[in-house]
Design an enzyme around this catalytic site. Structure first.
Site, PDB file in Angstrom:
ATOM      1  N   GLU A  46      -4.130 -34.943  -7.345  1.00 52.34           N
ATOM      2  CA  GLU A  46      -4.835 -34.914  -6.812  1.00 52.34           C
ATOM      3  C   GLU A  46      -6.330 -33.640  -6.604  1.00 52.34           C
ATOM      4  O   GLU A  46      -5.546 -33.169  -5.254  1.00 52.34           O
ATOM      5  CB  GLU A  46      -4.647 -35.381  -5.343  1.00 52.34           C
ATOM      6  CG  GLU A  46      -3.443 -36.564  -5.169  1.00 52.34           C
ATOM      7  CD  GLU A  46      -3.053 -37.379  -4.181  1.00 52.34           C
ATOM      8  OE1 GLU A  46      -4.161 -38.472  -3.860  1.00 52.34           O
ATOM      9  OE2 GLU A  46      -2.954 -36.649  -3.722  1.00 52.34           O
ATOM     10  N   GLU A  62      -2.922 -32.511   2.270  1.00 54.75           N
ATOM     11  CA  GLU A  62      -3.047 -31.994   3.557  1.00 54.75           C
ATOM     12  C   GLU A  62      -1.673 -31.455   4.293  1.00 54.75           C
ATOM     13  O   GLU A  62      -2.592 -31.112   5.414  1.00 54.75           O
ATOM     14  CB  GLU A  62      -3.687 -33.586   4.240  1.00 54.75           C
ATOM     15  CG  GLU A  62      -5.007 -34.221   4.336  1.00 54.75           C
ATOM     16  CD  GLU A  62      -5.174 -35.704   3.932  1.00 54.75           C
ATOM     17  OE1 GLU A  62      -4.049 -36.318   4.838  1.00 54.75           O
ATOM     18  OE2 GLU A  62      -6.412 -35.820   3.202  1.00 54.75           O
ATOM     19  N   HIS A 118       1.469 -33.755  -0.247  1.00 55.59           N
ATOM     20  CA  HIS A 118       0.124 -33.729  -0.341  1.00 55.59           C
ATOM     21  C   HIS A 118      -1.225 -32.695   0.305  1.00 55.59           C
ATOM     22  O   HIS A 118      -0.326 -32.596   1.318  1.00 55.59           O
ATOM     23  CB  HIS A 118      -0.113 -35.429   0.894  1.00 55.59           C
ATOM     24  CG  HIS A 118      -1.416 -35.660   1.101  1.00 55.59           C
ATOM     25  ND1 HIS A 118      -2.140 -35.059   0.995  1.00 55.59           N
ATOM     26  CD2 HIS A 118      -1.336 -36.613  -0.539  1.00 55.59           C
ATOM     27  CE1 HIS A 118      -3.335 -36.105   1.035  1.00 55.59           C
ATOM     28  NE2 HIS A 118      -2.862 -36.902   0.476  1.00 55.59           N
ATOM     29  N   GLY A 126     -10.690 -37.817   0.059  1.00 55.58           N
ATOM     30  CA  GLY A 126     -11.687 -38.834   0.612  1.00 55.58           C
ATOM     31  C   GLY A 126     -13.091 -37.798   0.972  1.00 55.58           C
ATOM     32  O   GLY A 126     -13.828 -38.002   2.215  1.00 55.58           O
ATOM     33  N   ASN A 186      -1.899 -45.200   0.414  1.00 58.40           N
ATOM     34  CA  ASN A 186      -1.084 -43.512   1.670  1.00 58.40           C
ATOM     35  C   ASN A 186      -2.478 -43.740   2.653  1.00 58.40           C
ATOM     36  O   ASN A 186      -3.506 -43.952   2.817  1.00 58.40           O
ATOM     37  CB  ASN A 186      -2.095 -42.239   0.880  1.00 58.40           C
ATOM     38  CG  ASN A 186      -1.521 -41.343   1.998  1.00 58.40           C
ATOM     39  OD1 ASN A 186      -1.203 -41.328   3.269  1.00 58.40           O
ATOM     40  ND2 ASN A 186      -1.646 -39.877   1.791  1.00 58.40           N
ATOM     41  N   TRP A 187      -1.610 -44.569   3.446  1.00 61.71           N
ATOM     42  CA  TRP A 187      -2.062 -44.886   4.732  1.00 61.71           C
ATOM     43  C   TRP A 187      -2.721 -43.672   5.960  1.00 61.71           C
ATOM     44  O   TRP A 187      -3.451 -44.010   6.845  1.00 61.71           O
ATOM     45  CB  TRP A 187      -1.429 -46.503   5.719  1.00 61.71           C
ATOM     46  CG  TRP A 187      -0.998 -46.974   4.300  1.00 61.71           C
ATOM     47  CD1 TRP A 187      -1.548 -47.702   3.612  1.00 61.71           C
ATOM     48  CD2 TRP A 187      -1.179 -48.175   5.402  1.00 61.71           C
ATOM     49  NE1 TRP A 187      -1.843 -48.932   2.874  1.00 61.71           N
ATOM     50  CE2 TRP A 187      -1.416 -49.791   4.374  1.00 61.71           C
ATOM     51  CE3 TRP A 187      -0.219 -48.878   5.588  1.00 61.71           C
ATOM     52  CZ2 TRP A 187      -0.010 -50.995   4.545  1.00 61.71           C
ATOM     53  CZ3 TRP A 187       0.185 -50.449   6.272  1.00 61.71           C
ATOM     54  CH2 TRP A 187       0.351 -51.585   5.051  1.00 61.71           C
ATOM     55  N   LYS A 188      -1.641 -42.772   5.439  1.00 59.79           N
ATOM     56  CA  LYS A 188      -2.072 -41.834   6.924  1.00 59.79           C
ATOM     57  C   LYS A 188      -2.001 -41.866   8.126  1.00 59.79           C
ATOM     58  O   LYS A 188      -0.823 -42.694   8.302  1.00 59.79           O
ATOM     59  CB  LYS A 188      -3.554 -41.060   6.257  1.00 59.79           C
ATOM     60  CG  LYS A 188      -3.870 -40.637   4.874  1.00 59.79           C
ATOM     61  CD  LYS A 188      -4.961 -39.977   4.551  1.00 59.79           C
ATOM     62  CE  LYS A 188      -5.529 -39.732   3.010  1.00 59.79           C
ATOM     63  NZ  LYS A 188      -6.445 -38.287   2.464  1.00 59.79           N
ATOM     64  N   SER A 227     -10.193 -39.815  -4.048  1.00 58.40           N
ATOM     65  CA  SER A 227     -11.498 -41.178  -4.288  1.00 58.40           C
ATOM     66  C   SER A 227     -11.390 -42.195  -5.383  1.00 58.40           C
ATOM     67  O   SER A 227     -12.633 -43.271  -5.780  1.00 58.40           O
ATOM     68  CB  SER A 227     -12.705 -40.544  -4.343  1.00 58.40           C
ATOM     69  OG  SER A 227     -13.037 -39.353  -2.893  1.00 58.40           O
ATOM     70  N   GLY A 254      -5.695 -43.076  -0.819  1.00 59.79           N
ATOM     71  CA  GLY A 254      -5.629 -43.341   0.452  1.00 59.79           C
ATOM     72  C   GLY A 254      -6.952 -43.944   1.010  1.00 59.79           C
ATOM     73  O   GLY A 254      -6.245 -45.213   1.252  1.00 59.79           O
ATOM     74  N   GLY A 255      -8.458 -43.772   1.137  1.00 64.77           N
ATOM     75  CA  GLY A 255      -9.105 -45.246   2.168  1.00 64.77           C
ATOM     76  C   GLY A 255      -9.043 -45.843   1.385  1.00 64.77           C
ATOM     77  O   GLY A 255      -9.207 -47.346   2.413  1.00 64.77           O
TER      78      GLY A 255
END
Ligand code: PEP
Length: 246
Positions: free
Chosen positions: A166, A98, A96, A172, A8-10, A204, A225-226
């Site tokens: 999640e 977010e 998600h 994150g 997930n590159w956001k 994470s 993610g990251g």
């Protein structure tokens, strides 16, 4: 057993960085001739075509990060599930945390989006997860039960979707849920879903913990993610998924 690894590159990157990241990942996937691992990249929608050009010829799939529950019309800024399919997407992340937190997305809206996604031919990756307060108060089991029951549309079969667990406090933050927590929580969630449903874990995930996490029963892959923004870390996670499938 197949594992799914989703990046997930956001809201990160440029056309140029998206092209290089996608090509470094797809080259790795092609050279590794993966047998058991499905890799999905979810770039910002505006970079989708560029990513698709750079994964062409590999087994890597494209996904969106969200879609509308509407088919078309006066919905400024929105992207429909058919538009995602039109650019070559096969998956879409929905609900998600977010989006639940920042855009007040409800379980009912997420279920409607999942229906639209399925009708367009996409595989929705439906995200659920509890907050730190809900984990600490012990409310989390009930919260997850209710999110799973209400975000996954009635009538969906196991092959129609992926469920991503999640924990919000692990996204994150560098704080990964411990193995026992992931195990027990996935076991609980799976009871709320159609038989045979796949559950992936997110929060994470890094090269250092990916193998351990994927060895936990009922973990069918990871949402990253990251660590999906650098090809060396994401490719190492793909390698862990493939190794675990051995
Ligand atoms: C995510 O955003 O879905 C996620 C899991 O992020 P991170 O891997 O950075 O925790």
């Amino acid at each position: 057993m197949q594992k799914t690894v989703i990046g997930n590159w956001k809201m990160h990157g440029t056309l140029e960085s998206a092209a290089s990241l996608a090509s470094e990942i797809s080259n790795y996937v092609s050279v590794s001739a993966l047998q058991r691992t499905k890799v999905v990249l979810c770039p910002p929608a505006i970079h989708a075509t560029k990513v698709l050009e750079n994964i062409a010829g590999s087994t890597v799939s494209l996904g969106g990060q969200d879609c509308s529950d509407n088919e078309q019309g006066a919905y400024t800024g929105d992207i429909s599930s058919n538009m995602l399919v039109d650019v070559g997407a096969e998956y879409v992340i929905l609900g998600h945390s977010e989006r639940r937190a920042g855009y007040a997305e409800s379980d009912a809206l997420i279920a409607d989006k999942a229906v639209a996604a399925k009708e367009a031919g996409l595989i929705p990756v439906i995200c659920i997860g509890e907050s730190l307060e809900q984990r600490e108060s012990g409310e989390y089991a009930h919260v997850l039960e209710s999110q799973a029951k209400n975000s996954v549309p009635h009538g969906f079969h196991a092959n129609d979707f992926l469920l991503a667990y999640e924990p919000v406090w692990a996204i994150g933050t560098g704080k990964v849920a411990d193995n026992e927590t992931i195990h027990v929580t996935h076991e609980h969630i799976i009871k709320q879903l159609p038989q045979g449903s796949a559950i992936i874990y997110g929060g994470s995930v890094k090269p250092e913990n990916a193998l351990e996490i994927m060895q936990i029963p009922h973990v069918d892959g990871v949402l990253v993610g990251g660590a999906s923004l650098k090809s060396n870390s994401f490719n190492a996670i793909i390698a862990a998924a493939e190794q675990e499938g051995d």
